[in-house]
Scaffold this motif. Sequence first.
Motif, PDB file in Angstrom:
ATOM      1  N   UNK A 161       0.832  -1.192   0.000  1.00 27.34           N
ATOM      2  CA  UNK A 161       0.000   0.000   0.000  1.00 27.34           C
ATOM      3  C   UNK A 161       0.870   1.247   0.000  1.00 27.34           C
ATOM      4  N   UNK A 162       0.332   2.324  -0.568  1.00 30.47           N
ATOM      5  CA  UNK A 162       0.997   3.624  -0.545  1.00 30.47           C
ATOM      6  C   UNK A 162       0.142   4.597   0.254  1.00 30.47           C
ATOM      7  N   UNK A 163       0.759   5.265   1.225  1.00 34.97           N
ATOM      8  CA  UNK A 163       0.115   6.331   1.985  1.00 34.97           C
ATOM      9  C   UNK A 163       0.654   7.657   1.439  1.00 34.97           C
ATOM     10  N   UNK A 164      -0.214   8.510   0.966  1.00 32.85           N
ATOM     11  CA  UNK A 164       0.213   9.795   0.400  1.00 32.85           C
ATOM     12  C   UNK A 164      -0.570  10.930   1.041  1.00 32.85           C
ATOM     13  N   UNK A 165       0.148  12.028   1.339  1.00 32.62           N
ATOM     14  CA  UNK A 165      -0.511  13.212   1.895  1.00 32.62           C
ATOM     15  C   UNK A 165      -1.523  13.760   0.906  1.00 32.62           C
ATOM     16  N   UNK A 166      -1.137  13.854  -0.360  1.00 35.13           N
ATOM     17  CA  UNK A 166      -2.031  14.381  -1.383  1.00 35.13           C
ATOM     18  C   UNK A 166      -1.333  14.475  -2.721  1.00 35.13           C
ATOM     19  N   UNK A 167      -2.023  15.013  -3.727  1.00 28.69           N
ATOM     20  CA  UNK A 167      -1.403  15.183  -5.038  1.00 28.69           C
ATOM     21  C   UNK A 167      -0.192  16.116  -4.967  1.00 28.69           C
ATOM     22  N   UNK A 168       0.780  15.836  -5.808  1.00 28.80           N
ATOM     23  CA  UNK A 168       1.988  16.658  -5.870  1.00 28.80           C
ATOM     24  C   UNK A 168       1.659  17.925  -6.659  1.00 28.80           C
ATOM     25  N   UNK A 169       1.094  18.899  -5.956  1.00 32.07           N
ATOM     26  CA  UNK A 169       0.627  20.125  -6.604  1.00 32.07           C
ATOM     27  C   UNK A 169       0.478  21.216  -5.550  1.00 32.07           C
ATOM     28  N   UNK A 170       0.344  22.442  -6.020  1.00 23.82           N
ATOM     29  CA  UNK A 170       0.007  23.566  -5.155  1.00 23.82           C
ATOM     30  C   UNK A 170       0.963  23.777  -4.002  1.00 23.82           C
ATOM     31  N   UNK A 171       0.382  24.049  -2.836  1.00 25.81           N
ATOM     32  CA  UNK A 171       1.158  24.359  -1.640  1.00 25.81           C
ATOM     33  C   UNK A 171       2.051  23.194  -1.233  1.00 25.81           C
ATOM     34  N   UNK A 172       1.570  21.972  -1.393  1.00 23.27           N
ATOM     35  CA  UNK A 172       2.364  20.806  -1.024  1.00 23.27           C
ATOM     36  C   UNK A 172       3.602  20.697  -1.914  1.00 23.27           C
ATOM     37  N   UNK A 173       3.439  20.889  -3.205  1.00 19.89           N
ATOM     38  CA  UNK A 173       4.579  20.849  -4.122  1.00 19.89           C
ATOM     39  C   UNK A 173       5.593  21.935  -3.779  1.00 19.89           C
ATOM     40  N   UNK A 174       5.101  23.125  -3.476  1.00 21.32           N
ATOM     41  CA  UNK A 174       5.986  24.227  -3.105  1.00 21.32           C
ATOM     42  C   UNK A 174       6.793  23.880  -1.857  1.00 21.32           C
ATOM     43  N   UNK A 175       6.126  23.325  -0.848  1.00 21.74           N
ATOM     44  CA  UNK A 175       6.804  22.978   0.397  1.00 21.74           C
ATOM     45  C   UNK A 175       7.851  21.892   0.168  1.00 21.74           C
ATOM     46  N   UNK A 176       7.515  20.879  -0.626  1.00 23.32           N
ATOM     47  CA  UNK A 176       8.453  19.793  -0.897  1.00 23.32           C
ATOM     48  C   UNK A 176       9.685  20.312  -1.625  1.00 23.32           C
TER      49      UNK A 176
END
Length: 247
Positions: free
Chosen positions: A88-103
């Motif tokens: 299984x894969x646990x993901x915070x969310x799509x790699x986009x927006x604020x999450x992409x910026x933070x990463x």
Amino acid sequence: MEGTVSFWQSARDELKRCCDLLLPPACLLCGERLPAGLPATDLCPQCRDGLPHPAPAQCPVCAVAYRSPTPSRHHCEACLRHPPPFVKVHAVGPYAGTLQDAIQRFKYHGQLPLERPLGTLLFEAVLRGGSPRPHLLAAVPLHKNRLRARGYNQALQLARQLGGHLGVPVAPELLRRVRDTAAQQGLDAAARNSNLHGAFAAPHPIVGRRILLVDDVMTTGATARECALVLRAAGAAAVEVAVLGRA
């Protein structure tokens, strides 16, 4: 003795209040002042609200998003045709927006303090998944050349934060990167698989252990597949994956 402890605790609390008054804690992402009560290691409510939500319909194994907005438990075509070596894969969310910026700030621009709020988000994603607690956490390793250039392994930093939340030890020695590879970014799925073949090794047996593999982003899943194959060959009973962003 009890009175001495109480005195020093009160002194520390008063010092913290003074520091917060003179230097109020700010959001690690946007720099805005945090509301009272939020720890200095958190994101502000606005940045939290800007995080992309997990897709309502996604593969229950690899977490790839489906185009249909209707929730579904059907495996995606890739997982049906070639069942992955992870459960299984646990993901915070799509790699986009604020999450992409933070990463990207955390990974490429040396903003290491972001490991704390990102680690918290990863912990929340793992809790949502409802899986049994793993025995050990492993991080996708960097080759020594890339580690030397970057100065840190972002996946290992995240694993340490997640391990602290879960109360599970991190084992950096579980996986080694034995071959330097080209960057995965920009490669198609076939090239990604070929690029990573034989790139990882597990130097120690881990018979019967449940492993949670940590990385920052999953795109095609080639890295997670290769690492999970190596861990399973070393005796792991099961491998799950935790990532911040799912592309």
